[in-house]
Design an enzyme around this catalytic site. Structure first.
Site, mmCIF file in Angstrom:
data_model
loop_
_atom_site.group_PDB
_atom_site.id
_atom_site.type_symbol
_atom_site.label_atom_id
_atom_site.label_comp_id
_atom_site.label_asym_id
_atom_site.label_seq_id
_atom_site.Cartn_x
_atom_site.Cartn_y
_atom_site.Cartn_z
ATOM 1 N N LYS A 269 0.769 -1.396 0.120
ATOM 2 C CA LYS A 269 -0.112 -0.062 -0.095
ATOM 3 C C LYS A 269 0.843 1.155 -0.074
ATOM 4 C CE LYS A 269 -4.216 -1.895 1.135
ATOM 5 N NZ LYS A 269 -5.564 -1.633 2.092
ATOM 6 N N ARG B 84 -4.151 -9.778 4.753
ATOM 7 C CA ARG B 84 -4.464 -9.865 3.650
ATOM 8 C C ARG B 84 -3.061 -9.371 2.529
ATOM 9 N NH1 ARG B 84 -6.220 -6.578 -0.599
ATOM 10 N NH2 ARG B 84 -7.777 -7.142 -1.977
HETATM 11 C C1 YH5 Z 1 -8.109 -4.338 2.678
HETATM 12 O O1 YH5 Z 1 -7.457 -3.568 3.117
HETATM 13 N N1 YH5 Z 1 -7.569 -3.657 0.154
HETATM 14 S S1 YH5 Z 1 -8.029 -3.480 -2.515
HETATM 15 C C2 YH5 Z 1 -3.223 0.236 -3.529
HETATM 16 C C3 YH5 Z 1 -2.088 -0.376 -3.534
HETATM 17 C C4 YH5 Z 1 -1.751 -1.879 -3.108
HETATM 18 C C5 YH5 Z 1 -2.665 -2.615 -2.764
HETATM 19 C C6 YH5 Z 1 -1.106 1.548 -3.945
HETATM 20 N N2 YH5 Z 1 -9.449 -4.939 -0.480
HETATM 21 C C7 YH5 Z 1 -8.123 -4.224 1.075
HETATM 22 O O2 YH5 Z 1 -5.179 -4.012 -1.941
HETATM 23 N N3 YH5 Z 1 -10.184 -5.661 1.539
HETATM 24 C C8 YH5 Z 1 -8.270 -3.822 -0.747
HETATM 25 O O3 YH5 Z 1 -0.714 0.385 -3.729
HETATM 26 C C9 YH5 Z 1 -9.199 -4.867 0.513
HETATM 27 N N4 YH5 Z 1 -8.822 -4.929 3.551
HETATM 28 C C10 YH5 Z 1 -9.822 -5.687 2.926
HETATM 29 N N5 YH5 Z 1 -10.645 -6.554 3.761
HETATM 30 C C11 YH5 Z 1 -6.704 -2.270 -2.141
HETATM 31 C C12 YH5 Z 1 -5.233 -2.810 -2.188
HETATM 32 C C13 YH5 Z 1 -4.246 -2.159 -2.525
HETATM 33 C C14 YH5 Z 1 -4.516 -0.523 -3.066
#
Ligand code: YH5
Length: 291
Positions: free
Chosen positions: A227, A261
């Site tokens: 993230k 996750r």
């Molecule tokens: C979460 O925290 N996150 S989708 C931006 C990124 C990298 C990864 C800028 N679905 C979660 O993974 N469901 C997502 O780089 C989720 N908890 C739960 N329960 C976003 C994501 C991501 C976004």
């Protein structure tokens, strides 16, 4: 002391709190932020899920709805067309619990019919009034995640008086709404929604205060992998955030997260194992001193 509990997800019972559970991310979208389009075709996606199982994942989180900051909504038919073939390929072929990452009751219902065990709802039930009855009727596990705003606008100007208090309050209220709708207490899990309508400081407050969320008595899920806040803290782009992410995950696991996750399942499992052993050892030493 770590809090242990049984998370009931239809015919699966996941033991939470002694071993940190790893939830592998399976993005079946053409535009995912960090693994864009790699697993758009169902057989590739299913193969990746089985690789994640071999690497130690306990849960596979299947998503066909892009939730990255700024993303537009995906119509239900398109989402269904992405995720259902993958779930059908995996159902019966994996011991992992299957999770559907969606805010739409229609998608959740079809995914559960195809063999999913968990609904991962980033809107905590706010996006679709039918969601709670779909969850109740199926007996699925249900992850309530906190988000301020919508994925399209959430990072524009997130404001809180006290982010930890507000996130705990909202998730507590939503869990009460679930119980009132007949969803079992043992089916629920809570997630602070790192990066969903939060500045870097908000994310740090939530991680440092994660025990407060865990004290509500539900398993806590944390999504930290790759993230943006990790990029701000380390200067790394999405592909260089693994080490920072593992450190944050170890911290989260030590402060009450039961489920992580993640994209990088093998590395995350190793990090989780070491934290689990250290926490158990710490507890043993405390008990030794008592007696
Ligand atoms: C979460 O925290 N996150 S989708 C931006 C990124 C990298 C990864 C800028 N679905 C979660 O993974 N469901 C997502 O780089 C989720 N908890 C739960 N329960 C976003 C994501 C991501 C976004």
């Amino acid at each position: 002391m770590r809090r242990t509990c049984q998370w009931k997800c239809r015919d699966r019972t996941l033991a939470c709190g002694s071993r940190t559970l790893i939830m592998g991310i399976l993005n079946v979208t053409p535009d995912s932020f960090s693994d864009g389009g790699l697993y758009r075709f169902a057989p590739d996606a299913a193969a990746h899920a089985l690789d994640m199982e071999a690497d130690g994942a306990a849960i596979i989180d299947i998503g066909g709805e892009s939730t990255r900051p700024g993303a537009a909504e995906v119509p239900a038919d398109e989402e269904l067309g992405r995720v259902i073939p993958v779930i059908r390929m995996l159902a019966g072929k994996t011991r992992c619990a299957l999770s559907i990452d969606t805010t739409k009751a229609r998608v959740a219902r079809a995914a559960l019919e195809a063999g999913c065990h968990i609904v991962n709802d980033i809107s905590a039930g706010a996006a679709d009034p039918e969601m709670l009855s779909v969850v109740r009727e199926s007996g699925a596990g249900y992850i309530l995640m906190h988000m301020q705003g919508t994925p399209r606008t959430m990072q524009q100007n997130p404001v809180y008086e006290n982010v930890l208090e507000e996130v705990c309050r909202l998730l507590s209220d939503r869990s009460e709404a679930c119980l009132a709708a007949g969803v079992a207490h043992e089916a629920l899990a809570l997630d602070p929604g790192i990066g969903f309508g939060k500045t870097v400081d908000h994310n740090l407050d939530l991680l440092a205060g994660l025990d407060r969320l865990a004290a509500l008595g539900f398993p806590v899920v944390a999504g930290l992998s790759r993230k943006s806040f990790l990029g701000v803290l380390t200067g790394a782009g999405p592909s260089g955030r693994l080490a920072g992410g593992l450190a944050a995950m170890a911290f989260a696991a030590a402060h009450g997260a039961a489920v992580l996750r993640v994209h990088d399942v093998k590395e995350s499992c190793d990090a989780a194992r070491v934290v689990d052993i250290l926490l158990a050892h710490e507890q043993d030493m405390k008990e030794c001193r008592k007696s």
